[in-house]
Design an enzyme around this catalytic site. Structure first.
Site, PDB file in Angstrom:
ATOM      1  N   HIS A 133      -3.213  10.749   5.594  1.00 44.82           N
ATOM      2  CA  HIS A 133      -3.974   9.644   5.840  1.00 44.82           C
ATOM      3  C   HIS A 133      -3.626   8.553   6.737  1.00 44.82           C
ATOM      4  CE1 HIS A 133      -2.582   6.819   2.731  1.00 44.82           C
ATOM      5  NE2 HIS A 133      -3.428   5.880   3.080  1.00 44.82           N
TER       6      HIS A 133
ATOM      7  N   LEU B  79       0.835  -1.199   0.056  1.00 49.25           N
ATOM      8  CA  LEU B  79       0.126   0.110  -0.099  1.00 49.25           C
ATOM      9  C   LEU B  79       0.979   1.256   0.141  1.00 49.25           C
ATOM     10  CD1 LEU B  79      -2.467  -1.236   2.932  1.00 49.25           C
ATOM     11  CD2 LEU B  79      -2.872  -1.118   0.346  1.00 49.25           C
ATOM     12  N   SER B  80       0.255   2.395  -0.215  1.00 46.75           N
ATOM     13  CA  SER B  80       1.079   3.693  -0.230  1.00 46.75           C
ATOM     14  C   SER B  80       1.816   3.836   1.092  1.00 46.75           C
ATOM     15  CB  SER B  80       0.354   4.798  -0.582  1.00 46.75           C
ATOM     16  OG  SER B  80      -0.706   5.143   0.352  1.00 46.75           O
ATOM     17  N   GLU B  81       1.055   3.596   2.149  1.00 46.46           N
ATOM     18  CA  GLU B  81       1.585   3.619   3.591  1.00 46.46           C
ATOM     19  C   GLU B  81       1.083   2.435   4.368  1.00 46.46           C
ATOM     20  OE1 GLU B  81       2.258   7.814   2.173  1.00 46.46           O
ATOM     21  OE2 GLU B  81       0.059   6.424   2.521  1.00 46.46           O
ATOM     22  N   THR B  82       2.108   1.856   5.341  1.00 42.59           N
ATOM     23  CA  THR B  82       1.911   0.650   6.330  1.00 42.59           C
ATOM     24  C   THR B  82       2.155   1.349   7.485  1.00 42.59           C
ATOM     25  OG1 THR B  82       1.939  -1.132   4.710  1.00 42.59           O
ATOM     26  CG2 THR B  82       2.013  -1.581   7.056  1.00 42.59           C
TER      27      THR B  82
END
Length: 294
Positions: free
Chosen positions: A82, A50-53
């Site tokens: 986000h 994902l774009s961030e974890t």
């Protein structure tokens, strides 16, 4: 180390599942941070893709409610928008806290105050610094985006380093088709994470409504569906351009080109000491709730 720990995937800046920006949140609140290596955290973030974890840990001081570490598939970030909202949502659920109205998140950029009001989660931006850029750099970015900007773009330091640029209207923003190879080269050369493109919704019923897009091909995010740090950057940029003298709310839509429907509520707040603060609010909904082996 092999453990089964709580895991959630939260869709952010939406009340409807699959229409916002997901973040994976892993609950290490019962694990000492030094038991997990940087390499292990990065490997998990690379795997979720994902774009961030994010990873929730016990805070280093009682003045914080939790510590948050934020990773892209490639690297750790000092802050991101986000993931902050999605991780707060997950923290409340992990801890079965249904009454909190405020929290303080600890992360690499420092303390991030958060408020919760009837499901709407808002954070105060820890950083929103403005820096002008050269006319040559502006011309290069216009070439990469394929559009002329209506105001001089600028560099905004919000954790990530975003270039912010305005175009004529929301439709122009929505229909933009950047040259991603050129944009990746330009951002890498200048050590910028990417570009925030925005256009006003001139016929909108709500004043100060904008369509926004976030392009970051240098970090393999060609377009971020709904970008919290980008909305901070846009709000700060608009303050610099339009010099709002009173607290002003900005409504930001993002994600339409990716079949998403994200909504962010930015507030440019004039404080009692005459300083200006920036707040971003949005809803979040949990779509996956389970455990992960680490």
């Amino acid at each position: 180390m092999t453990l089964m720990v709580p895991f959630k995937q939260v869709d952010v800046f939406t009340e409807k599942p699959f229409m916002g920006n997901p973040v994976a949140v892993i609950n290490f609140l019962e694990i000492d941070e030094n038991e997990v290596s940087q390499e292990e955290l990065q490997a998990i973030a690379n795997w979720t893709n994902l774009s961030e974890t994010t990873f929730l840990f016990k805070p280093s001081d009682k003045k914080y409610d939790y510590k948050l570490r934020i990773f892209t598939p490639r690297s750790e970030l000092p802050f991101a928008g986000h993931p902050t909202i999605g991780s707060c949502k997950a923290f409340l659920e992990f801890t079965k806290n249904t009454t909190a109205t405020s929290l303080v998140q600890e992360c690499k950029i420092g303390a991030v105050p958060i408020t919760i009001n009837e499901g709407l989660i808002s954070f105060k931006a820890p950083m929103a610094d403005y820096e002008s850029i050269s006319s040559e750099m502006i011309a290069d970015y216009e070439k990469a985006i394929g559009l002329k900007f209506i105001k001089p773009p600028a560099l905004l330091h919000t954790g990530p380093e975003w270039i912010v640029a305005l175009v004529e209207d929301a439709e122009t923003c929505f229909n933009a088709n950047p040259n991603f190879a050129m944009l990746a080269h330009q951002t890498k050369q200048n050590d910028h994470v990417g570009i925030i493109l925005a256009g006003p919704k001139k016929e909108a019923a709500i004043k100060n409504s904008y369509e926004m897009r976030a392009f970051a091909p240098m970090i393999n995010v060609y377009e971020d569906p709904v970008c919290g740090s980008g909305s901070v950057a846009l709000a700060r940029y608009l303050q610099e351009v339009y010099k709002f003298e009173k607290t002003t709310d900005i409504t930001i839509s993002e994600g339409g080109r990716l079949k998403r429907n994200g909504l962010m509520l930015a507030s440019i707040k004039k404080e009692a000491d005459n300083s200006t603060s920036y707040y971003i609010a949005g809803h979040a909904t949990t779509v996956i709730d389970g455990k992960i082996k680490v």
